[in-house]
Design a protein around this motif. Structure first.
Motif, PDB file in Angstrom:
ATOM      1  N   HIS A 277      -7.956 -46.636 -86.431  1.00 57.59           N
ATOM      2  CA  HIS A 277      -7.095 -47.422 -85.532  1.00 57.59           C
ATOM      3  C   HIS A 277      -6.576 -48.614 -86.310  1.00 57.59           C
ATOM      4  O   HIS A 277      -7.282 -49.223 -87.092  1.00 57.59           O
ATOM      5  CB  HIS A 277      -7.810 -47.815 -84.242  1.00 57.59           C
ATOM      6  N   GLY A 278      -5.297 -48.910 -86.067  1.00 55.61           N
ATOM      7  CA  GLY A 278      -4.606 -49.881 -86.915  1.00 55.61           C
ATOM      8  C   GLY A 278      -3.993 -49.101 -88.063  1.00 55.61           C
ATOM      9  O   GLY A 278      -4.566 -48.135 -88.562  1.00 55.61           O
ATOM     10  N   LEU A 279      -2.797 -49.509 -88.462  1.00 51.83           N
ATOM     11  CA  LEU A 279      -2.109 -48.678 -89.470  1.00 51.83           C
ATOM     12  C   LEU A 279      -2.575 -48.941 -90.895  1.00 51.83           C
ATOM     13  O   LEU A 279      -2.388 -48.094 -91.757  1.00 51.83           O
ATOM     14  CB  LEU A 279      -0.598 -48.849 -89.325  1.00 51.83           C
ATOM     15  N   LYS A 280      -3.195 -50.082 -91.120  1.00 50.97           N
ATOM     16  CA  LYS A 280      -3.692 -50.297 -92.481  1.00 50.97           C
ATOM     17  C   LYS A 280      -4.837 -49.318 -92.791  1.00 50.97           C
ATOM     18  O   LYS A 280      -4.798 -48.636 -93.820  1.00 50.97           O
ATOM     19  CB  LYS A 280      -4.125 -51.748 -92.675  1.00 50.97           C
ATOM     20  N   PRO A 281      -5.850 -49.229 -91.920  1.00 50.39           N
ATOM     21  CA  PRO A 281      -6.871 -48.212 -92.146  1.00 50.39           C
ATOM     22  C   PRO A 281      -6.292 -46.795 -92.185  1.00 50.39           C
ATOM     23  O   PRO A 281      -6.766 -45.940 -92.932  1.00 50.39           O
ATOM     24  CB  PRO A 281      -7.817 -48.376 -90.956  1.00 50.39           C
ATOM     25  N   THR A 282      -5.264 -46.560 -91.371  1.00 49.52           N
ATOM     26  CA  THR A 282      -4.649 -45.234 -91.349  1.00 49.52           C
ATOM     27  C   THR A 282      -4.056 -44.894 -92.713  1.00 49.52           C
ATOM     28  O   THR A 282      -4.189 -43.775 -93.219  1.00 49.52           O
ATOM     29  CB  THR A 282      -3.548 -45.189 -90.271  1.00 49.52           C
ATOM     30  N   ARG A 283      -3.413 -45.883 -93.302  1.00 51.72           N
ATOM     31  CA  ARG A 283      -2.823 -45.664 -94.620  1.00 51.72           C
ATOM     32  C   ARG A 283      -3.889 -45.223 -95.632  1.00 51.72           C
ATOM     33  O   ARG A 283      -3.680 -44.301 -96.416  1.00 51.72           O
ATOM     34  CB  ARG A 283      -2.130 -46.946 -95.093  1.00 51.72           C
TER      35      ARG A 283
END
Ligand code: HC1
Ligand code: SF4
Length: 579
Positions: A480-486
């Motif tokens: 969750h959150g796009l930084k971790p997703t990246r």
């Protein structure tokens, strides 16, 4: 620790403490505008937090910014001296010199951090306001989801920080210099052309009305007043646990019944639950996933979060074949509300307008994707964020607190399982999918259906889940959150992480803290855990806790779709992505 004096009182300060944090710890209010400690943001640009200090052994005092100045041994800090009050007031007056002060038309009216600061400093004059300079600032209407109004920007740069450091999208930059400085999209692009994914996290941290959603309450009022139109409302899993705050209820209160009552008071014709569609999504996505696993195709990414879809399309188009083709619950509901529902209820589908209430800004984007408009007819006609729904109720004179809770009564599309309810939190889609996939593989229910190993809150969580049968054990990840997703996407592309199923929610926390939720002042992500606990509580009280045990979902397949992933289901409930 250090000894110091704060407004004449002896205090002990931490060695690394700034004047601002020390003052807050002691209950002393210093006005601030640009600072947002929850995301570690103290750029010192607004200069509203001025205080007067005297260093030990010195006669003269100095004026400094409290957010960037450390406490020191023997320092005397004065937050309310005449000089401080006058300088703070002047600073706010200067900030307002090129700020559009038409507060009555502003989305933040009554909930604006700049208004608060102006009140605190006792602002009574507006000597430097320069209308022409304000009018020269840009307003970007290019996005279907977000409006960026630089006539209201105070250059705090919170939006830049959250987009870069929180979401890792880095779409926003400081543009221009000197008096012309404002925030813009990278390379001078418009919001729509830029790499922005409309997650709305920047809106949540903006202290003023500079960032906001495209307001569509008027369209909804038009539909409600058009006798030809049959209004069909749906509301998201997380909406019911993130709306009561607007009416003074404690954070995380479940106001499902009051929302239904409010919709009836608005004279909504049909009230449906997005949770029902979440159950349908599990039937489709679970089946799709088992099929892909049996063909050794891995990993599969979830597809219900539209900011994540935007992110994948914009930033990692090569992974699009890995995304589940199942539409999101919002679009599934819109689709069957214009096909199955009118057929069952004997109404003309052309008269139906589907209105979604979502804690999300990207859902507005999703609803206008060309894939979801057929011969000019959208599956979902209007999306209101939680904030717009609050506005709609105010405009219609409805006070949620005064309403007795009501209940869903649609016999086709309003029942939901506990699995559908937990979609609104990070890890919820995964847990819901596992409950049903286990049943499909083994022909019996999971013994322990609350899967604690999926329920942490770290940005990336991984787990091994035993599905049994021919499938065996699967490796799952939730971000969750796009930084971790990246991070996860990069690892998958590099071949350094092997997963079978990956859940992505673009907003930290999942939808419970989505970019369309109510704004709070000076805080970020503080309510997510309380709201998620309420969702888990809803799950525990449901008669059916697995999507496949939702009787209305069973009826939908029996009477209309035949079976999950049937040709008809595929035609209606699946989609594709484009880069
Ligand atoms: Fe969500 Fe979803 S969970 S995306 O976070 O899959 O907005 O709540 O409605 O569509 O169901 C949002 C929430 C929501 C969809 C569902
Ligand atoms: Fe960045 Fe999200 Fe704001 Fe777009 S909506 S600018 S991606 S924080």
């Amino acid at each position: 620790s250090l000894r110091a004096t704060l407004d004449g009182a002896a205090v002990i300060a931490g060695a690394d403490e700034t004047i601002l944090t020390c003052a807050r710890r002691h209950g002393v209010h210093i006005p601030t505008l640009c600072e947002l400690h929850d995301i570690d943001h103290t750029p010192g640009t607004c200069r509203v937090c001025l205080v007067e200090i005297r260093m030990p052994g010195q006669e003269r005092t100095q004026i400094v910014t409290a957010c960037t100045t450390p406490m020191q041994e023997g320092i005397e800090v004065m937050t309310r001296s005449k000089q401080v009050r006058e300088m703070q007031r002047l600073q706010v007056e200067l900030l307002l010199a090129d700020h559009d002060q038409d507060c009555a038309t502003c989305t933040r009216h009554g909930n604006c951090e700049l208004q608060d600061v102006a009140q605190f400093v006792g602002l009574r004059s507006n000597r430097f306001f320069d209308h022409d300079r304000v009018a020269a600032r840009p307003i970007d209407f290019s996005s279907p989801a977000l409006i960026r109004d630089m006539t209201k920007c105070v250059r705090c740069q919170r939006c830049i920080a959250i987009c870069r450091d929180g979401q890792g999208v880095d779409a926003l930059v400081v543009a221009g210099t000197g008096q012309e400085t404002s925030v813009g999209l990278r390379y001078g692009l418009s919001q729509a052309e830029s790499t922005c994914v409309t997650c709305g996290q920047c809106v949540l941290v903006c202290p003023t009305g500079a960032l906001g959603e495209r307001d569509e309450t008027e369209r909804v009022i038009d539909y409600l007043n058009d006798p030809e139109v049959i209004t069909v409302f749906q509301f998201a899993p997380a909406l019911r646990v993130g709306f009561g705050e607007e009416f003074g209820l404690p954070s995380g209160t479940n106001v499902e019944g009051q929302i239904i009552a409010a919709l009836r008071r608005l004279r909504a014709d049909i009230v449906l639950d997005t949770n029902f569609a979440a159950d349908v999504v599990i039937m489709e996505e679970g089946t799709e996933l088992l099929r892909r696993l049996s063909e050794a195709r891995r990993p599969t990414f979830t597809s219900c979060c539209p900011a994540w879809i935007n992110f994948a399309e914009e930033h990692y188009p090569d992974i699009l074949p890995l995304l589940s083709s199942t539409k999101s619950p919002q679009q599934v509901l819109g689709t069957i509300a214009k096909t199955y529902l009118p057929e069952r209820m004997g109404i003309d589908p052309a008269r139906i307008r589907v209105i979604s209430l979502m804690p999300c800004t990207a859902k507005k984007d999703e609803a206008v994707r060309p894939q979801f408009i057929h011969d000019g007819v959208p599956e979902v006609d209007v999306v209101l964020t939680t904030r717009e729904f609050a506005r709609l109720l105010k405009r219609e004179g409805i006070d949620l607190r005064a309403l007795a809770p009501s209940a869903f009564d649609n016999p086709y599309m309003s029942e939901y399982s506990g699995a559908g309810a937990i979609f609104g939190t990070t890890g919820g889609v995964m847990e819901a999918a596992v409950r049903t996939m286990f049943y499909v593989v083994n022909g019996r229910e999971l013994e322990t259906i609350e899967l604690q190993q999926l329920r942490g809150f770290e940005g990336v969580r991984t787990a091994q889940v035993e599905l049994g049968g021919a499938i065996g054990s699967v490796r799952v990840a939730m971000c969750h959150g796009l930084k971790p997703t990246r991070q996860i996407v990069e690892a998958v592309r590099a071949g350094t992480a092997e997963f079978d199923f990956i859940e992505v929610m673009a907003c930290p926390g999942g939808c419970v803290d989505g970019g369309g939720t109510l704004r709070s002042k000076k805080t970020y992500l503080r309510d997510a855990l309380k709201r998620r606990e309420t969702l888990f509580g809803i799950d525990r009280t449901r008669k059916a806790r697995q999507s496949h045990n939702n009787a209305q979902v069973q009826a939908l397949y029996r009477d209309y779709l035949e079976h999950p992933y049937s040709e008809k289901a595929h035609h209606l409930l699946h989609t594709y992505y484009t880069d």
